[in-house]
Scaffold this motif. Structure first.
Motif, PDB file in Angstrom:
ATOM      1  N   VAL A  74       0.871  -1.178   0.000  1.00 12.48           N
ATOM      2  CA  VAL A  74       0.000   0.000   0.000  1.00 12.48           C
ATOM      3  C   VAL A  74       0.908   1.228   0.000  1.00 12.48           C
ATOM      4  O   VAL A  74       1.740   1.396   0.888  1.00 12.48           O
ATOM      5  CB  VAL A  74      -0.922  -0.010   1.236  1.00 12.48           C
ATOM      6  CG1 VAL A  74      -1.794   1.229   1.261  1.00 12.48           C
ATOM      7  CG2 VAL A  74      -1.764  -1.262   1.250  1.00 12.48           C
ATOM      8  N   GLN A  75       0.734   2.067  -1.006  1.00 13.65           N
ATOM      9  CA  GLN A  75       1.581   3.239  -1.158  1.00 13.65           C
ATOM     10  C   GLN A  75       1.434   4.187   0.027  1.00 13.65           C
ATOM     11  O   GLN A  75       2.390   4.830   0.449  1.00 13.65           O
ATOM     12  CB  GLN A  75       1.236   3.962  -2.470  1.00 13.65           C
ATOM     13  CG  GLN A  75       2.203   5.041  -2.846  1.00 13.65           C
ATOM     14  CD  GLN A  75       3.575   4.496  -3.199  1.00 13.65           C
ATOM     15  OE1 GLN A  75       3.705   3.366  -3.633  1.00 13.65           O
ATOM     16  NE2 GLN A  75       4.597   5.284  -2.988  1.00 13.65           N
ATOM     17  N   ALA A  76       0.239   4.257   0.598  1.00 14.22           N
ATOM     18  CA  ALA A  76       0.009   5.146   1.736  1.00 14.22           C
ATOM     19  C   ALA A  76       0.846   4.712   2.945  1.00 14.22           C
ATOM     20  O   ALA A  76       1.364   5.558   3.682  1.00 14.22           O
ATOM     21  CB  ALA A  76      -1.469   5.159   2.099  1.00 14.22           C
ATOM     22  N   ASP A  77       0.987   3.398   3.147  1.00 14.02           N
ATOM     23  CA  ASP A  77       1.804   2.907   4.263  1.00 14.02           C
ATOM     24  C   ASP A  77       3.267   3.286   4.077  1.00 14.02           C
ATOM     25  O   ASP A  77       3.953   3.668   5.024  1.00 14.02           O
ATOM     26  CB  ASP A  77       1.679   1.387   4.395  1.00 14.02           C
ATOM     27  CG  ASP A  77       0.288   0.964   4.844  1.00 14.02           C
ATOM     28  OD1 ASP A  77      -0.437   1.818   5.403  1.00 14.02           O
ATOM     29  OD2 ASP A  77      -0.067  -0.212   4.635  1.00 14.02           O
ATOM     30  N   ILE A  78       3.759   3.184   2.858  1.00 10.83           N
ATOM     31  CA  ILE A  78       5.148   3.550   2.574  1.00 10.83           C
ATOM     32  C   ILE A  78       5.364   5.033   2.828  1.00 10.83           C
ATOM     33  O   ILE A  78       6.344   5.438   3.476  1.00 10.83           O
ATOM     34  CB  ILE A  78       5.508   3.188   1.118  1.00 10.83           C
ATOM     35  CG1 ILE A  78       5.460   1.676   0.920  1.00 10.83           C
ATOM     36  CG2 ILE A  78       6.877   3.732   0.745  1.00 10.83           C
ATOM     37  CD1 ILE A  78       5.616   1.234  -0.510  1.00 10.83           C
ATOM     38  N   MET A  79       4.436   5.849   2.370  1.00 11.45           N
ATOM     39  CA  MET A  79       4.561   7.291   2.577  1.00 11.45           C
ATOM     40  C   MET A  79       4.478   7.639   4.063  1.00 11.45           C
ATOM     41  O   MET A  79       5.192   8.529   4.539  1.00 11.45           O
ATOM     42  CB  MET A  79       3.479   8.024   1.787  1.00 11.45           C
ATOM     43  CG  MET A  79       3.663   7.919   0.280  1.00 11.45           C
ATOM     44  SD  MET A  79       2.316   8.631  -0.643  1.00 11.45           S
ATOM     45  CE  MET A  79       2.588  10.365  -0.348  1.00 11.45           C
ATOM     46  N   GLN A  80       3.637   6.937   4.821  1.00 14.81           N
ATOM     47  CA  GLN A  80       3.526   7.171   6.254  1.00 14.81           C
ATOM     48  C   GLN A  80       4.834   6.850   6.972  1.00 14.81           C
ATOM     49  O   GLN A  80       5.298   7.604   7.833  1.00 14.81           O
ATOM     50  CB  GLN A  80       2.375   6.327   6.834  1.00 14.81           C
ATOM     51  CG  GLN A  80       2.131   6.551   8.306  1.00 14.81           C
ATOM     52  CD  GLN A  80       1.623   7.943   8.603  1.00 14.81           C
ATOM     53  OE1 GLN A  80       0.907   8.527   7.809  1.00 14.81           O
ATOM     54  NE2 GLN A  80       1.996   8.476   9.750  1.00 14.81           N
ATOM     55  N   ARG A  81       5.474   5.717   6.615  1.00  9.48           N
ATOM     56  CA  ARG A  81       6.764   5.361   7.222  1.00  9.48           C
ATOM     57  C   ARG A  81       7.837   6.378   6.883  1.00  9.48           C
ATOM     58  O   ARG A  81       8.663   6.745   7.739  1.00  9.48           O
ATOM     59  CB  ARG A  81       7.192   3.966   6.757  1.00  9.48           C
ATOM     60  CG  ARG A  81       6.453   2.845   7.455  1.00  9.48           C
ATOM     61  CD  ARG A  81       7.130   1.519   7.228  1.00  9.48           C
ATOM     62  NE  ARG A  81       7.208   1.141   5.823  1.00  9.48           N
ATOM     63  CZ  ARG A  81       6.304   0.412   5.171  1.00  9.48           C
ATOM     64  NH1 ARG A  81       5.245  -0.033   5.806  1.00  9.48           N
ATOM     65  NH2 ARG A  81       6.461   0.114   3.907  1.00  9.48           N
ATOM     66  N   GLU A  82       7.856   6.873   5.641  1.00  5.44           N
ATOM     67  CA  GLU A  82       8.835   7.891   5.264  1.00  5.44           C
ATOM     68  C   GLU A  82       8.609   9.188   6.041  1.00  5.44           C
ATOM     69  O   GLU A  82       9.573   9.831   6.480  1.00  5.44           O
ATOM     70  CB  GLU A  82       8.766   8.156   3.762  1.00  5.44           C
ATOM     71  CG  GLU A  82       9.311   7.027   2.928  1.00  5.44           C
ATOM     72  CD  GLU A  82       9.194   7.285   1.441  1.00  5.44           C
ATOM     73  OE1 GLU A  82       8.668   8.351   1.052  1.00  5.44           O
ATOM     74  OE2 GLU A  82       9.634   6.426   0.675  1.00  5.44           O
ATOM     75  N   LEU A  83       7.342   9.571   6.226  1.00 11.36           N
ATOM     76  CA  LEU A  83       7.023  10.772   6.995  1.00 11.36           C
ATOM     77  C   LEU A  83       7.480  10.623   8.442  1.00 11.36           C
ATOM     78  O   LEU A  83       8.094  11.536   9.009  1.00 11.36           O
ATOM     79  CB  LEU A  83       5.520  11.046   6.943  1.00 11.36           C
ATOM     80  CG  LEU A  83       5.031  12.219   7.793  1.00 11.36           C
ATOM     81  CD1 LEU A  83       5.583  13.528   7.241  1.00 11.36           C
ATOM     82  CD2 LEU A  83       3.528  12.242   7.858  1.00 11.36           C
ATOM     83  N   GLU A  84       7.231   9.459   9.035  1.00 11.73           N
ATOM     84  CA  GLU A  84       7.644   9.224  10.425  1.00 11.73           C
ATOM     85  C   GLU A  84       9.158   9.258  10.565  1.00 11.73           C
ATOM     86  O   GLU A  84       9.685   9.786  11.548  1.00 11.73           O
ATOM     87  CB  GLU A  84       7.101   7.887  10.911  1.00 11.73           C
ATOM     88  CG  GLU A  84       5.604   7.893  11.129  1.00 11.73           C
ATOM     89  CD  GLU A  84       5.051   6.508  11.388  1.00 11.73           C
ATOM     90  OE1 GLU A  84       5.837   5.534  11.419  1.00 11.73           O
ATOM     91  OE2 GLU A  84       3.827   6.395  11.564  1.00 11.73           O
TER      92      GLU A  84
END
Length: 143
Positions: free
Chosen positions: A79-89
């Motif tokens: 899920v692209q949203a999960d990847i973006m969330q981890r990068e943001l964190e």
């Protein structure tokens, strides 16, 4: 795999297998009638191979189907949203925190201590060579 999926034949496949069996027996009898086989002392020699039995072809079909049923495991769903969330964190996380700052400072101090130790070793090696030359009575000109 045999327990999970049982290979069955439809009526059409069974009819085709019966036709193939009939054709194979006809071919065998025709080869024997034509005299293509030369019989000598209980052995049969021929440039023409005898056709295989219907059970051979059925087994070959089953093996081919079993091989096609073997499928590699599917790739995990991303899920692209999960990847973006981890990068943001990871971007919001501080690199230096009060917990890891003492370890980082200790690392720098250990680095300086190791540099001084290596420098002292090199000086000791040079001095031991000079002392050995002095004890042997050799004069060394330093430039």
């Amino acid at each position: 795999m045999d327990e999970i999926y049982k290979i069955t034949s439809t009526e059409r496949v069974q009819l085709l297998e019966k036709k193939l069996a009939v054709q194979l027996t006809e071919l065998k009898s025709e080869i024997e009638e034509q005299g293509a086989l030369q019989r000598t002392t209980n052995r049969v020699y021929s440039s023409v191979q005898m056709p295989k039995d219907i059970y051979y072809f059925r087994r070959e079909k089953e093996l081919a189907l079993k091989k096609t049923l073997q499928v590699a495991e599917s790739k995990s769903f991303v899920v692209q949203a999960d990847i973006m969330q981890r990068e943001l964190e990871s971007c919001l996380r501080r690199e230096y925190t009060p917990e890891n700052l003492p370890l980082l400072l200790l690392q720098k101090q250990v680095g300086y201590i190791m540099q001084e130790y290596n420098d002292a070793l090199q000086r000791a090696e040079r001095l031991s060579v000079a002392r050995e030359n002095f004890l042997m009575g050799k004069t060394v000109l330093l430039t």
